[in-house]
Design an enzyme around this catalytic site. Structure first.
Site, PDB file in Angstrom:
ATOM      1  N   TYR A 151       0.963  -0.546  -0.103  1.00 11.94           N
ATOM      2  CA  TYR A 151      -0.166   0.501  -0.187  1.00 11.94           C
ATOM      3  C   TYR A 151       0.704   1.146  -0.031  1.00 11.94           C
ATOM      4  O   TYR A 151       0.002   2.197  -0.777  1.00 11.94           O
ATOM      5  CB  TYR A 151      -0.974   0.066   1.372  1.00 11.94           C
ATOM      6  N   TYR A 190     -12.922  12.446   3.424  1.00  9.26           N
ATOM      7  CA  TYR A 190     -12.759  12.484   4.620  1.00  9.26           C
ATOM      8  C   TYR A 190     -13.534  13.042   5.431  1.00  9.26           C
ATOM      9  O   TYR A 190     -14.987  13.471   5.026  1.00  9.26           O
ATOM     10  CB  TYR A 190     -11.802  12.271   5.263  1.00  9.26           C
TER      11      TYR A 190
HETATM   12  N1  GLN Z   1       0.738   7.177   2.846  1.00  6.77           N
HETATM   13  C1  GLN Z   1      -0.039   8.250   3.565  1.00  6.77           C
HETATM   14  C2  GLN Z   1      -0.835   7.197   5.068  1.00  6.77           C
HETATM   15  O1  GLN Z   1      -0.912   6.133   4.840  1.00  6.77           O
HETATM   16  C3  GLN Z   1      -1.277   8.709   2.420  1.00  6.77           C
HETATM   17  C4  GLN Z   1      -2.517   9.086   3.260  1.00  6.77           C
HETATM   18  C5  GLN Z   1      -2.755  10.054   2.782  1.00  6.77           C
HETATM   19  O2  GLN Z   1      -2.749  10.874   1.507  1.00  6.77           O
HETATM   20  N2  GLN Z   1      -4.560  10.978   3.321  1.00  6.77           N
HETATM   21  O3  GLN Z   1      -0.782   7.880   5.394  1.00  6.77           O
END
Ligand code: GLN
Length: 413
Positions: A191, A243
């Site tokens: 991921y 979000y």
């Molecule tokens: N790599 C980041 C994480 O998983 C991505 C989060 C984001 O862009 N909001 O924390």
């Protein structure tokens, strides 16, 4: 003539350039050093035309903007129904890095928050896939969408991995609930590699444009994502992409969108275009401050709010002329449910001749329901003993059978 669209984009950027609020993401050194002044925008239309302004070449990590595309790949690989048994489609109202798991089923609330996105990544291809295969799957898929070979920023990846305690905790929680396939730490590494892919604003505009077209790449014309998958992904983006500010975003901007902590925001306006904006200063939700303002302006200036209703008049029946032995019904526009309803209403309330001809040469297209309703009108007129004719030089109304194996007579004017 030179198209004014790039000037317009420059003007939008200039109108937000002086906003200095917000902070660059500082949870990893690789993002903390970002130049806060960078500002760029690109848009790609459904026809494949790209316009851009500002820092067009600047590359940044895709971060959470990868989530809708990786989710689309997972839905393609494993099927919508199966994926829904593991990842829900409800807005969480929480921050991206809250666990947000449903109490009874233990499913992450959606694939736009980290827990859901880690799981979606881990479900790519199939249960036996390796981490490398999953990372290749997203890299190749994102590259196909962007129309160029994308690469991973190794420094961002390493930096993220050194600080991925929270994501690792989520992955281990999901494992303990029996939701995770394979190894938790590999899910997080894969991921994180996905989030570290480098893009510029043109890449994200182009990638989003494929969502806007319903899955057909705007430049190559190839279908790269199923229509049903795009509908599913855009719906989740609309309700959860921003979000804990998703509700405010949708009322103010009204565009399915996704932000990333490096400062990117992408949006897909169904049927119209994909947009990418980049500016590293973030608000408390982790969304680019100037990016949000750019989208607000675009949405209102260009009437792109999806919930904005601009006129409901359906003039689907252009004319209905009844002579001694023939009524000619000239239809026009796009034949949706409403357009067809308007036609049926007219037909029910008019006195028609013994021959009724439908001229569809001005109809752009029939939707499935529009076609069924129009054919049903023809069938009912037939059943009443009328002779039904059709003028359709472009063939916009395919297979117009009357339900009894007969077809309307061809009418050439
Ligand atoms: N790599 C980041 C994480 O998983 C991505 C989060 C984001 O862009 N909001 O924390």
């Amino acid at each position: 003539m030179r198209t004014p669209i790039p000037d317009y984009l420059t003007e939008i950027l200039d109108s937000v350039r002086d906003i200095k609020d917000g902070e660059v993401a500082d949870y990893i050194p690789a993002l903390k050093d970002a130049d806060p002044n960078l500002l760029g925008i690109a848009m790609t239309t459904a026809e494949g035309h790209t316009y851009s302004a500002g820092d067009v070449e600047a590359e940044f990590s895709i971060q959470s903007m990868s989530k809708p595309f990786a989710y689309a790949a997972t839905l393609t690989d494993r099927g919508i129904d199966f994926v829904e048994t593991k990842i829900d489609v409800e807005p969480s109202g929480d921050a991206f890095n809250d666990l947000s798991i449903e109490e009874d089923t233990k499913r992450p609330k959606n694939a736009m928050i980290n827990a859901g996105a880690i799981l979606a990544h881990q479900m790519l291809i199939g249960e036996d896939a390796t981490m490398q295969e999953r990372v290749d799957r997203v890299t190749d898929f994102f590259s196909a969408l962007a129309g160029r070979k994308l690469t991973m920023d190794k420094e961002v990846f390493q930096s993220e991995m050194d600080h991925s305690h929270r994501n690792l905790a989520f992955a281990h929680m999901l494992t303990s609930y029996g939701m995770m396939e394979g190894k938790a730490h590999e899910a997080v590494a894969g991921y994180t590699a996905q989030c570290s892919i480098l893009v510029n604003v043109q890449d994200i505009a182009m990638m989003s444009a494929t969502l806007a077209t319903g899955g057909v790449h705007p430049v190559t014309g190839e279908r790269v994502i199923k229509r049903s998958v795009v509908r599913h992904v855009l719906s989740v983006m609309a309700s959860s992409g921003m979000y804990d500010s998703a509700g405010e975003w949708f009322t103010d901007v009204g565009i399915p969108a996704k932000s990333g902590v490096a400062g990117g925001i992408l949006g897909a306006i169904p049927g119209q275009l994909g947009v990418g904006v980049f500016s590293p200063l973030l608000d408390s939700h982790g969304n680019s401050v100037r990016g949000v303002e750019v989208f607000k302006r675009m949405s209102s200036d260009m009437s792109m709010h999806m919930m904005e209703v601009d006129g409901v008049v359906s003039r689907s029946v252009r004319t209905l002329n009844t002579g001694d032995d023939t009524s000619i019904v000239t239809l026009q526009g796009s034949f949706t449910f409403n357009a067809a309803e308007s036609l049926l209403y007219r037909l029910e309330n008019e006195k028609l001749s013994s021959k009724v001809v439908f001229d569809v040469s001005r109809v752009e297209r029939f939707t499935g329901v529009g076609r069924r309703m129009t054919l049903e009108a023809m069938r009912r007129l037939c059943a009443e003993g009328k002779q039904v004719g059709l003028a359709d030089p472009e063939g916009v109304l395919p297979k117009p059978d009357m339900g009894d194996g007969t077809y309307p007579f061809e009418y050439c004017g």
